[in-house]
Structure formats: structure tokens, C-alpha cells
Design a protein around this motif. Structure first.
Motif, PDB file in Angstrom:
ATOM      1  N   SER A 166      39.836  45.482  27.806  1.00 34.28           N
ATOM      2  CA  SER A 166      39.587  45.711  29.238  1.00 34.28           C
ATOM      3  C   SER A 166      38.098  45.794  29.520  1.00 34.28           C
ATOM      4  O   SER A 166      37.599  45.233  30.511  1.00 34.28           O
ATOM      5  CB  SER A 166      40.285  46.990  29.701  1.00 34.28           C
ATOM      6  N   LEU A 170      36.027  43.308  32.008  1.00 28.12           N
ATOM      7  CA  LEU A 170      35.278  43.800  33.170  1.00 28.12           C
ATOM      8  C   LEU A 170      33.824  43.340  33.127  1.00 28.12           C
ATOM      9  O   LEU A 170      33.263  42.900  34.144  1.00 28.12           O
ATOM     10  CB  LEU A 170      35.334  45.325  33.234  1.00 28.12           C
ATOM     11  N   PHE A 176      30.960  43.691  35.801  1.00 30.16           N
ATOM     12  CA  PHE A 176      30.696  45.121  35.653  1.00 30.16           C
ATOM     13  C   PHE A 176      29.692  45.356  34.527  1.00 30.16           C
ATOM     14  O   PHE A 176      29.478  44.496  33.678  1.00 30.16           O
ATOM     15  CB  PHE A 176      31.992  45.882  35.327  1.00 30.16           C
ATOM     16  N   TYR A 188      32.666  51.981  34.096  1.00 36.02           N
ATOM     17  CA  TYR A 188      32.163  50.625  34.294  1.00 36.02           C
ATOM     18  C   TYR A 188      31.894  50.445  35.779  1.00 36.02           C
ATOM     19  O   TYR A 188      32.762  50.714  36.611  1.00 36.02           O
ATOM     20  CB  TYR A 188      33.168  49.591  33.765  1.00 36.02           C
ATOM     21  N   TRP A 222      39.986  44.353  44.381  1.00 38.22           N
ATOM     22  CA  TRP A 222      38.526  44.260  44.347  1.00 38.22           C
ATOM     23  C   TRP A 222      38.045  43.325  45.437  1.00 38.22           C
ATOM     24  O   TRP A 222      38.613  42.258  45.660  1.00 38.22           O
ATOM     25  CB  TRP A 222      38.065  43.783  42.964  1.00 38.22           C
ATOM     26  N   GLU A 260      44.848  42.525  34.246  1.00 35.45           N
ATOM     27  CA  GLU A 260      43.713  42.574  33.303  1.00 35.45           C
ATOM     28  C   GLU A 260      44.300  42.773  31.890  1.00 35.45           C
ATOM     29  O   GLU A 260      45.496  43.058  31.747  1.00 35.45           O
ATOM     30  CB  GLU A 260      42.714  43.651  33.732  1.00 35.45           C
TER      31      GLU A 260
END
Length: 318
Positions: A166, A170, A176, A188, A222, A260
Motif C-alpha cells: 500500500s 501511494l 503521496f 502518507y 480522492w 489499492e
């Protein structure tokens, strides 16, 4: 690499719709900015709570599936949503919530910010976190004073059996950056960090997988500027070997969904056209609004939805 902008909205699963409305609009003082239905299950409400304007990044939404079993907390799920409140307001919130019998945790400090954990009537884990001023439109028709009102989404917390996939996704795919570790949580942040622009992950290798249910977060959305931005991020996701849906028109924004690597459902959501595209901004959330393709089915939809009474802001939940 084209990064995302931060949180657009968080969607969770509730039980009774009226109880949910009474808590989030009545007790927490958020504005119901859109009363619609789950477009994939139109016999269920989709309730959207936000600041007075309904701006992206302030929006906490719910599917009230009254007959669903309670969630089982575990890995592969978002386990808490954090809401931003003004500096110095937690004492007000603690007293207000205690007055309603809300289940509160102990106040704590997280990455230098004061937080008050609580559970909503369905057991959803929420934390109010004091933070600096941010873009926010106060709501007049609530008993929560303007200088105490919830300003929007602050962040979210995930549990994962393994952190690395993960974290790599990201940082490598969504833009991120690592923003530190504290008490087993790894943060993050995107777009410079700050309120609404981070996610915290805890690695729990011995914990079983979680299960959606009432009181759980369904997905994290997001923010992306527009369709070209969304398609650029989607291309990065596909290039990383993660399947993603085609763009889906949700009428108030356009969406792409994917899991994800740890299993949490993520969405990309465009910032426009926004909730005022089909309602007078002064009357957001007052009527049941359907996207045009569901409008022909309004009589059947209204026949199965439970009746919702307007919450009485500042009064105890029903």
C-alpha cells in the motif's frame, strides 16, 4: 506523475437513515447537501453531509443499509474517518457529545494535533481533530457556533496486514510522500500534506481481514481536478497492474473505482460539476434528487425509501 489533490469524500455504511441524519446533521451540525439514492442500489438512500457549500473535501456520505449486519473490524479496510475542527474547540465538542450520550474515547495527540475519538450510533469510528483554518463555508441553520463547526475531512486511517504494498502504491502511483511514523501508524501525505491531504496506515500482520457492514467505511474518494486529470491518474493505476473501472458519471462528479493493493476501495472523483448543478444552493438537501437516468423510476424509488424527517439541530437524536 500526476498526483491526486487530497480527499474528495468518504463514504460509509449506516443502519437507520433517520438516526444517521439526526446524528450528522443534528448533533454534529453538518449540512445535508444532497439527499439522493445509491445509484447501484436505488432502493437505498445516499446521504451527503458537508459544509454549507458542499465543497469537495468536506463531504462525508452514507449508504443506510438498515438490514446489513454490523461490520467486522479488520485489515483491508479504512477503520476511521477524521473530521477537522477549529483550534480550541475540542472542549466544546466533548461537552456537547457527552450531553447526547455519544461514545467517546480518550483525547489524544496525533502527529502534533489534538484528537477526540468517538463512535457514531452505528459504531463508525470518527475522530474530531483540531487543525488550522482551511477553506470552509459555515452553515447558518445549526446550533453549533460558527467558530466550532466541522470544517471538512481531515484524514482517514487504514489497517493493513502488510504495509509495504500500500505504501509503495501511494507513493509511486498516487503521488503521496511518507510523512512520518507514530505509535505504529505510518502517515502518507499528498499535495504538501495538511488537513484533508493524508492517510494513516497501521500494519497488523496477525489481524484477520475485515468485513464491510454497518458502522464501516465503504470507500475513500480522492479529488482530481477534472476528466483529463482523472484519466491521467487512472492510466498510472492501470500501468501499476491495478484494475480500475472506466469513468462512471455520478452526475455531481465523475468517478473511477479500484482496490489499492491492501484491498481498501479507493475512488477518484472530479471536483465538478458539484452539488449545485441540479439544486438551488440555498436549498441543497431539502428534496430527494435523482440523476436524470433514474428520474423515470422516481415513483418506484420513493415507494420503497423510508420517510425522512428533517433533523432538529441541537436536539437529541430520535
Amino acid at each position: 506523475m500526476k498526483p491526486v489533490n487530497g480527499l474528495h469524500h468518504v463514504t460509509a455504511i449506516a443502519g437507520k437513515a433517520q438516526r444517521n441524519l439526526d446524528f450528522y446533521a443534528g448533533v454534529l451540525g453538518l449540512r445535508l447537501v444532497k439527499k439522493s439514492v445509491n445509484q447501484d442500489d436505488p432502493g437505498t438512500y445516499h446521504l451527503f453531509y458537508a459544509d454549507a457549500e458542499g465543497r469537495p473535501g468536506t463531504d462525508l456520505t452514507f449508504f443506510p443499509w438498515e438490514n446489513m449486519a454490523p461490520a467486522r473490524k479488520g485489515t483491508g479496510l479504512a477503520v476511521e474517518v477524521q473530521l477537522a475542527v477549529p483550534q480550541g474547540s475540542l472542549a466544546f465538542w466533548e461537552a456537547r457529545l457527552q450531553g447526547y450520550g455519544v461514545r467517546l474515547g480518550d483525547s489524544e495527540e496525533r502527529f502534533g494535533e489534538k484528537a477526540l475519538p468517538l463512535r457514531d450510533p452505528d459504531g463508525l469510528e470518527v475522530a474530531l481533530v483540531e487543525t488550522s483554518p482551511r477553506p470552509f463555508s459555515p452553515w447558518e441553520r445549526t446550533h453549533v457556533p460558527e467558530n466550532r463547526q466541522i470544517m471538512g475531512l481531515h484524514g482517514a486511517r487504514l489497517w493493513q496486514q502488510v504495509l509495504a504494498p500500500s505504501a509503495d502504491f501511494l507513493t509511486r502511483v498516487m503521488g503521496f510522500e511518507s510523512a512520518g511514523q507514530e505509535n505504529g501508524w505510518s502517515r502518507y501525505a499528498v499535495a504538501g500534506g495538511g488537513s484533508g491531504q493524508f492517510v494513516d496506515i497501521k500494519e497488523l500482520p496477525s489481524q484477520p481481514k475485515g468485513q464491510w457492514g454497518t458502522g464501516s467505511i465503504h470507500h475513500l474518494a480522492w479529488s482530481v481536478d477534472d476528466t483529463p486529470h482523472e484519466m491521467a491518474v487512472r492510466k498510472q493505476i492501470l500501468a501499476a497492474g491495478i484494475p480500475a473501472t472506466k469513468q462512471i458519471d455520478r452526475f455531481w462528479f465523475k468517478s473511477v473505482y479500484f482496490n489499492e493493493p491492501g484491498g481498501v476501495v479507493f475512488e477518484l472523483a472530479t471536483d465538478g460539476p458539484g452539488f449545485a448543478v441540479d439544486e438551488d444552493p440555498a436549498r441543497l438537501g431539502e428534496s430527494l434528487v435523482l440523476p436524470p437516468w433514474l428520474e423515470p423510476h422516481r415513483p418506484q424509488i420513493e415507494a420503497v425509501l423510508p420517510r425522512l424527517e428533517a433533523p432538529s439541530p441541537g436536539l437529541p437524536e430520535h
